[in-house]
Write a protein that holds these residues in place. Sequence first.
Motif, PDB file in Angstrom:
ATOM      1  N   ARG A   1     -18.529  32.125   1.114  1.00 36.41           N
ATOM      2  CA  ARG A   1     -19.634  31.731   1.991  1.00 36.41           C
ATOM      3  C   ARG A   1     -19.198  30.634   2.960  1.00 36.41           C
ATOM      4  O   ARG A   1     -19.564  30.645   4.147  1.00 36.41           O
TER       5      ARG A   1
ATOM      6  N   ILE B   1     -24.852  38.774  -1.496  1.00 35.62           N
ATOM      7  CA  ILE B   1     -23.840  39.380  -0.633  1.00 35.62           C
ATOM      8  C   ILE B   1     -24.003  40.890  -0.764  1.00 35.62           C
ATOM      9  O   ILE B   1     -23.671  41.473  -1.793  1.00 35.62           O
TER      10      ILE B   1
ATOM     11  N   LEU C   1     -18.087  40.207   7.284  1.00 37.39           N
ATOM     12  CA  LEU C   1     -19.127  39.470   6.591  1.00 37.39           C
ATOM     13  C   LEU C   1     -20.109  38.939   7.627  1.00 37.39           C
ATOM     14  O   LEU C   1     -19.736  38.197   8.527  1.00 37.39           O
TER      15      LEU C   1
ATOM     16  N   LEU D   1     -25.702  37.182   2.801  1.00 40.86           N
ATOM     17  CA  LEU D   1     -24.416  37.605   3.347  1.00 40.86           C
ATOM     18  C   LEU D   1     -24.328  39.113   3.230  1.00 40.86           C
ATOM     19  O   LEU D   1     -24.401  39.664   2.137  1.00 40.86           O
TER      20      LEU D   1
END
Length: 720
Positions: free
Chosen positions: A367, A675, A688, A695
């Motif tokens: 991240r 994510i 990403l 995410l």
Amino acid sequence: MESALKKSLLAPIKTLKFCVSGEKLPSGRTRHGAWRGSKRQGSKGRSCVPDPRLLRSYQAELERERKLREAVNAQKNAERAAMRAHFRRKYQLTKNAKDAEQLRAAGGKVCLPRDLAKMVSHEAPAKDDSFRLRSAFQSLSLSTGIFTGKPSRVPSSANETQPCRVIGQEDRQEALLCVKAVQSDQIESERSSMLSSRLRPPPSSVRSLCVCEDAVTERALQRRSGGRVRGFQEIPHTGSSGWINLLRFWKDGRFSLLHKHMENTFRRLGPIYREYLGSQSSVNIMLPTDIGELFRSEGLHPRRMTLQPWATHRETRRHSKGVFLKNGTEWRSDRLLLNREVMVTSAVHRFLPLLDDVAQDFCRSLRHRVQTEGVGETGQRSMTLDPSPDLFRFALEASCHVLYGERIGLFSSSPSEESERFIWAVERMLATTPPLLYLPPRLLLRLHAPLWTQHATAWDHIFSHAEARIQRGYQRLQTPVGGASDGRFPGVLGQLMEAGQLSLELIKANITELMAGGVDTTAVPLQFALFELARNPGVQERVRAQVLASWEQASGNPQKALQGAPLLKGTVKETLRLYPVGITVQRYPVRDIVLQNYHVPAGTLVQVCLYPLGRSAEVFEGPERFEPSRWGSESAAGAGFRSLAFGFGSRQCVGRRIAENEMQLLLLHVALQKISVSPEVLSSGWRLLQQQDTLSLFLFQRIRVVLLSQSDSFCTKIRL
């Protein structure tokens, strides 16, 4: 009065004296003090000396009773031993020598009453006629030529074209247990009557209650195989010349496509075939019924194919061998000690927090990279990267933390050169292993062949890395601060050193093998897990929803969270089904067995081919689908021996618990960090994209090509 009392007691006292001392009474006297011929004895008097014939008859009668009791007890013990042996085989437990002794004491014959026989016979599953692959090849009889691959002979009789049939579980139960149901009340009545009459049981009745194991086994096999079990030489093969086959492998480049070669060969020859490659010969199988039979014949000390290049490196460098390269009692003693530190539940509870820390740090660093290095507006930043190096660093960091009890800082912006060299060495070692399996390593060593030089150099790097870590771990344990005394888990290395049951050389050998097998075997499956989740967004959402609910219910406890999210475990198993890291599991059966109606002698190398197994429509419904929920019902009948990425039995992968929890925890925190993965056409790499607190991991369409090209190499790597 006194004299009368003495006279009345004198004779009995003298008689008692002579009886105790063993002396003879004075001539003319009896035991009761009367003179022979006296009127006191009279015509009704009896001599106290027993008749010798009656005494011998009585002793013989007692002996018959004793032997009959021993025979009855031996029969009961044999019945109990047969039942215990049955349940030990069923639940895959270690055999007991006491059971074998009790069966031998009964003459090797077992007869069970009806109530006990029902406990065995009702567990035999119904005949499975769902194998379409078997019916497709039931009339096929091939013997490939050396170069052309075409059949070289025509069956000469109808018997040779007979369909190959699978021996079912029902026949195996009949053949191995040799059970014949009899009326329990009849047995009890016969036993009681024999005891009451003190007669030996007639031999004819004994023969009627027992059956010969060998005869029943032979009849059962012949009945189910259509008359006879085919010989070993009749097993279809890819060519009888191992060296010519090896040259053909080199020419066609099949070492990088071994999994595809096996799949195509099974389609061509059927569910079993022989293969000769160089100095190696093996029987290859793929169906769970055959795998189960192989497992039951592996013995107390299972053996698998020795990786001779690895063994030669240990011998030339004078290193000790770990459990991966050992066999027999030496292997078993070392393996039991390692199981306490890496396999049992208490060991998992010790090292699970360490894996959880590494997984959390990996997701946080991911991240952070998007936020600092990504492009785009705030709240919608994106980044293109290749996940392979990051996942390899994660696997190495996690393995070092569990094995050595220390972090090496691979999530920093500039990883150490030592760790990069170690990852390169592992990849180089695994890539050079398959070709060396079929060549004599000693000859290559003398010739200084480049292939052997690369392999040995890679192992030298791996051992130097492990030795440096072991030395640091040893020094850390010697100091009171930072050692195990502060309550922290010292790692598997520290646990083994504190136990003191393995020498330092053996600890070094086993830790090195665990490190060598703990990086590639987790990093590559994680890539494919993310790839499959991206291709199946519905599955991805179900996994995330289950993880979030489980995490909330577990109050942040990773152990409880994993237990409440079975789809995570199913995701790992489904990934390894489609993309197994190791392509085979090998065993040498300790007794003759029958596979696909072919006789396989004891000591033959038998290989379970995992890639064709995982993609077979005969074993899995819809094998092309990525469906983690299919493993939720793995306890159902017929569901065994389908997930074998870590092997089976007592010789399964010693690092299995570490690898499973490592992959599940990473996927858990990927889901917790929100994510998400989804396919999108991009020019290169993975993307990403940060949107608010989520995410989104986007994959472009070419990722399929990249991963499939990697699959050609990963499938040739060997699992520890």
